[in-house]
Design a protein around this motif. Structure first.
Motif, PDB file in Angstrom:
ATOM      1  N   GLY A 181       0.787  -1.230   0.000  1.00  0.00           N
ATOM      2  CA  GLY A 181       0.000   0.000   0.000  1.00  0.00           C
ATOM      3  C   GLY A 181       0.813   1.271   0.000  1.00  0.00           C
ATOM      4  O   GLY A 181       0.306   2.331   0.353  1.00  0.00           O
ATOM      5  N   VAL A 182       2.105   1.201  -0.384  1.00  0.00           N
ATOM      6  CA  VAL A 182       2.964   2.391  -0.362  1.00  0.00           C
ATOM      7  C   VAL A 182       3.658   2.540  -1.714  1.00  0.00           C
ATOM      8  O   VAL A 182       4.129   1.573  -2.298  1.00  0.00           O
ATOM      9  CB  VAL A 182       4.023   2.289   0.756  1.00  0.00           C
ATOM     10  CG1 VAL A 182       5.024   3.437   0.690  1.00  0.00           C
ATOM     11  CG2 VAL A 182       3.348   2.266   2.119  1.00  0.00           C
ATOM     12  N   VAL A 183       3.693   3.771  -2.211  1.00  0.00           N
ATOM     13  CA  VAL A 183       4.480   4.118  -3.393  1.00  0.00           C
ATOM     14  C   VAL A 183       5.424   5.244  -2.999  1.00  0.00           C
ATOM     15  O   VAL A 183       5.237   5.891  -1.981  1.00  0.00           O
ATOM     16  CB  VAL A 183       3.601   4.576  -4.588  1.00  0.00           C
ATOM     17  CG1 VAL A 183       2.765   3.440  -5.109  1.00  0.00           C
ATOM     18  CG2 VAL A 183       2.760   5.782  -4.226  1.00  0.00           C
ATOM     19  N   TRP A 184       6.453   5.464  -3.824  1.00  0.00           N
ATOM     20  CA  TRP A 184       7.394   6.547  -3.564  1.00  0.00           C
ATOM     21  C   TRP A 184       7.203   7.613  -4.609  1.00  0.00           C
ATOM     22  O   TRP A 184       7.082   7.334  -5.803  1.00  0.00           O
ATOM     23  CB  TRP A 184       8.828   6.005  -3.560  1.00  0.00           C
ATOM     24  CG  TRP A 184       9.160   5.407  -2.233  1.00  0.00           C
ATOM     25  CD1 TRP A 184       9.868   5.991  -1.241  1.00  0.00           C
ATOM     26  CD2 TRP A 184       8.767   4.142  -1.732  1.00  0.00           C
ATOM     27  NE1 TRP A 184       9.932   5.157  -0.154  1.00  0.00           N
ATOM     28  CE2 TRP A 184       9.269   4.018  -0.427  1.00  0.00           C
ATOM     29  CE3 TRP A 184       8.011   3.087  -2.248  1.00  0.00           C
ATOM     30  CZ2 TRP A 184       9.058   2.896   0.358  1.00  0.00           C
ATOM     31  CZ3 TRP A 184       7.797   1.967  -1.472  1.00  0.00           C
ATOM     32  CH2 TRP A 184       8.316   1.889  -0.183  1.00  0.00           C
ATOM     33  N   ARG A 185       7.182   8.891  -4.150  1.00  0.00           N
ATOM     34  CA  ARG A 185       6.939  10.032  -5.018  1.00  0.00           C
ATOM     35  C   ARG A 185       7.946  11.132  -4.726  1.00  0.00           C
ATOM     36  O   ARG A 185       8.436  11.274  -3.620  1.00  0.00           O
ATOM     37  CB  ARG A 185       5.545  10.615  -4.761  1.00  0.00           C
ATOM     38  CG  ARG A 185       4.431   9.622  -4.885  1.00  0.00           C
ATOM     39  CD  ARG A 185       3.107  10.292  -4.855  1.00  0.00           C
ATOM     40  NE  ARG A 185       2.839  10.697  -6.227  1.00  0.00           N
ATOM     41  CZ  ARG A 185       1.866  11.489  -6.591  1.00  0.00           C
ATOM     42  NH1 ARG A 185       1.068  12.001  -5.696  1.00  0.00           N
ATOM     43  NH2 ARG A 185       1.684  11.794  -7.843  1.00  0.00           N
TER      44      ARG A 185
ATOM     45  N   ALA B  18      20.278  14.711  -6.937  1.00  0.00           N
ATOM     46  CA  ALA B  18      19.270  13.690  -7.249  1.00  0.00           C
ATOM     47  C   ALA B  18      17.985  13.965  -6.472  1.00  0.00           C
ATOM     48  O   ALA B  18      18.024  14.211  -5.267  1.00  0.00           O
ATOM     49  CB  ALA B  18      19.799  12.306  -6.896  1.00  0.00           C
ATOM     50  N   PRO B  19      16.833  13.917  -7.150  1.00  0.00           N
ATOM     51  CA  PRO B  19      15.557  14.067  -6.443  1.00  0.00           C
ATOM     52  C   PRO B  19      15.371  12.933  -5.440  1.00  0.00           C
ATOM     53  O   PRO B  19      15.843  11.813  -5.650  1.00  0.00           O
ATOM     54  CB  PRO B  19      14.517  13.972  -7.558  1.00  0.00           C
ATOM     55  CG  PRO B  19      15.264  14.309  -8.803  1.00  0.00           C
ATOM     56  CD  PRO B  19      16.655  13.801  -8.592  1.00  0.00           C
ATOM     57  N   ILE B  20      14.702  13.237  -4.342  1.00  0.00           N
ATOM     58  CA  ILE B  20      14.459  12.246  -3.296  1.00  0.00           C
ATOM     59  C   ILE B  20      13.019  11.774  -3.390  1.00  0.00           C
ATOM     60  O   ILE B  20      12.091  12.582  -3.521  1.00  0.00           O
ATOM     61  CB  ILE B  20      14.748  12.839  -1.906  1.00  0.00           C
ATOM     62  CG1 ILE B  20      16.240  13.184  -1.791  1.00  0.00           C
ATOM     63  CG2 ILE B  20      14.323  11.889  -0.798  1.00  0.00           C
ATOM     64  CD1 ILE B  20      16.627  13.876  -0.512  1.00  0.00           C
ATOM     65  N   LEU B  21      12.842  10.455  -3.325  1.00  0.00           N
ATOM     66  CA  LEU B  21      11.501   9.858  -3.327  1.00  0.00           C
ATOM     67  C   LEU B  21      11.055   9.652  -1.886  1.00  0.00           C
ATOM     68  O   LEU B  21      11.811   9.165  -1.050  1.00  0.00           O
ATOM     69  CB  LEU B  21      11.510   8.514  -4.059  1.00  0.00           C
ATOM     70  CG  LEU B  21      11.862   8.558  -5.535  1.00  0.00           C
ATOM     71  CD1 LEU B  21      11.873   7.140  -6.112  1.00  0.00           C
ATOM     72  CD2 LEU B  21      10.907   9.443  -6.314  1.00  0.00           C
ATOM     73  N   HIS B  22       9.800  10.025  -1.605  1.00  0.00           N
ATOM     74  CA  HIS B  22       9.205   9.911  -0.279  1.00  0.00           C
ATOM     75  C   HIS B  22       8.074   8.894  -0.317  1.00  0.00           C
ATOM     76  O   HIS B  22       7.347   8.831  -1.309  1.00  0.00           O
ATOM     77  CB  HIS B  22       8.620  11.261   0.169  1.00  0.00           C
ATOM     78  CG  HIS B  22       9.629  12.350   0.242  1.00  0.00           C
ATOM     79  ND1 HIS B  22      10.278  12.667   1.400  1.00  0.00           N
ATOM     80  CD2 HIS B  22      10.120  13.186  -0.695  1.00  0.00           C
ATOM     81  CE1 HIS B  22      11.116  13.662   1.175  1.00  0.00           C
ATOM     82  NE2 HIS B  22      11.037  13.995  -0.095  1.00  0.00           N
ATOM     83  N   PRO B  23       7.865   8.121   0.757  1.00  0.00           N
ATOM     84  CA  PRO B  23       6.770   7.146   0.763  1.00  0.00           C
ATOM     85  C   PRO B  23       5.409   7.828   0.910  1.00  0.00           C
ATOM     86  O   PRO B  23       5.274   8.812   1.630  1.00  0.00           O
ATOM     87  CB  PRO B  23       7.088   6.270   1.972  1.00  0.00           C
ATOM     88  CG  PRO B  23       7.916   7.126   2.868  1.00  0.00           C
ATOM     89  CD  PRO B  23       8.659   8.074   1.983  1.00  0.00           C
TER      90      PRO B  23
ATOM     91  N   ARG C 247      -2.508   8.715  -1.782  1.00  0.00           N
ATOM     92  CA  ARG C 247      -1.159   9.257  -1.971  1.00  0.00           C
ATOM     93  C   ARG C 247      -0.802  10.340  -0.944  1.00  0.00           C
ATOM     94  O   ARG C 247      -0.223  11.362  -1.269  1.00  0.00           O
ATOM     95  CB  ARG C 247      -0.984   9.767  -3.396  1.00  0.00           C
ATOM     96  CG  ARG C 247      -0.966   8.633  -4.397  1.00  0.00           C
ATOM     97  CD  ARG C 247      -0.874   9.118  -5.825  1.00  0.00           C
ATOM     98  NE  ARG C 247      -0.708   8.020  -6.747  1.00  0.00           N
ATOM     99  CZ  ARG C 247      -1.677   7.219  -7.159  1.00  0.00           C
ATOM    100  NH1 ARG C 247      -2.903   7.379  -6.701  1.00  0.00           N
ATOM    101  NH2 ARG C 247      -1.438   6.253  -8.018  1.00  0.00           N
ATOM    102  N   THR C 248      -1.162  10.078   0.299  1.00  0.00           N
ATOM    103  CA  THR C 248      -0.788  10.991   1.380  1.00  0.00           C
ATOM    104  C   THR C 248       0.558  10.551   1.946  1.00  0.00           C
ATOM    105  O   THR C 248       0.868   9.363   1.952  1.00  0.00           O
ATOM    106  CB  THR C 248      -1.838  10.987   2.505  1.00  0.00           C
ATOM    107  OG1 THR C 248      -2.014   9.641   2.966  1.00  0.00           O
ATOM    108  CG2 THR C 248      -3.155  11.555   2.021  1.00  0.00           C
TER     109      THR C 248
END
Length: 171
Positions: free
Chosen positions: A125-129, A139-144, A150-151
């Motif tokens: 149930g988690v994606v990184w954005r 480098a851009p950082i991806l957050h869960p 998508r909160t």
């Protein structure tokens, strides 16, 4: 001064930083604001005043030891958001739509959601954005983020080029 965690979590100080990545940091920032407020009201107020008679001399060491623990925990937290060994993180002035890795030439769609390709790193149930944060190397950082809304959610953040990922089709 004693403040219950529930009071800190929902106080006016926590409301200012409610979007911060780590709820524990939100509470720490709120606690610091409460401490500043208490000391402004009575700068002579101290933990020594509340210590049992004859134990006041132990308070300074207790405060220093706990301050050291807090520093260690904050240092560990910050390293999750930085390039290893640099201690640096930056906030992009404006969110980007894509980014090209100068080392590999690969272009990343920063409007997409990502899953790590390694099953051990996936969380149900988690994606990184991407949310506008960049590591010291750019480098851009991806957050869960929780699905489906998508909160933001707690968890490790990664520079986009350090963990193999696959894009998720947008719904």
């Amino acid at each position: 001064m004693t403040t219950a965690p529930a009071e800190i979590r929902y106080c006016e100080h926590a409301a200012r930083v409610i979007r911060i990545e780590a709820p524990a940091v939100t509470e720490l920032v709120a606690a610091a604001a409460h401490l500043e407020k208490a000391l402004a009201a009575d700068p002579h107020d101290s933990a020594a005043y509340y210590a049992p008679q004859g134990m006041q001399h132990l308070v300074p060491a207790w405060i220093r030891d706990n301050a050291d623990r807090l520093r260690q925990q904050l240092d560990a937290l910050v390293t999750r958001y930085t390039d290893p060994g640099t201690g640096l993180i930056s906030q992009a002035p404006a969110a980007l739509d894509n980014w090209t890795d100068p080392a590999t030439g690969r272009t990343w769609d920063l409007t997409a959601d990502y899953f790590p390709t390694d099953d051990a790193l996936r969380r149900p149930g988690v994606v990184w954005r991407y949310r506008g944060m960049h590591a010291a190397g750019g480098a851009p950082i991806l957050h869960p983020h929780h699905l489906p809304e998508r909160t933001p959610c707690p968890g490790s953040c990664w520079p986009i080029n350090t963990v193999p990922t696959i894009p998720v089709r947008q719904a």
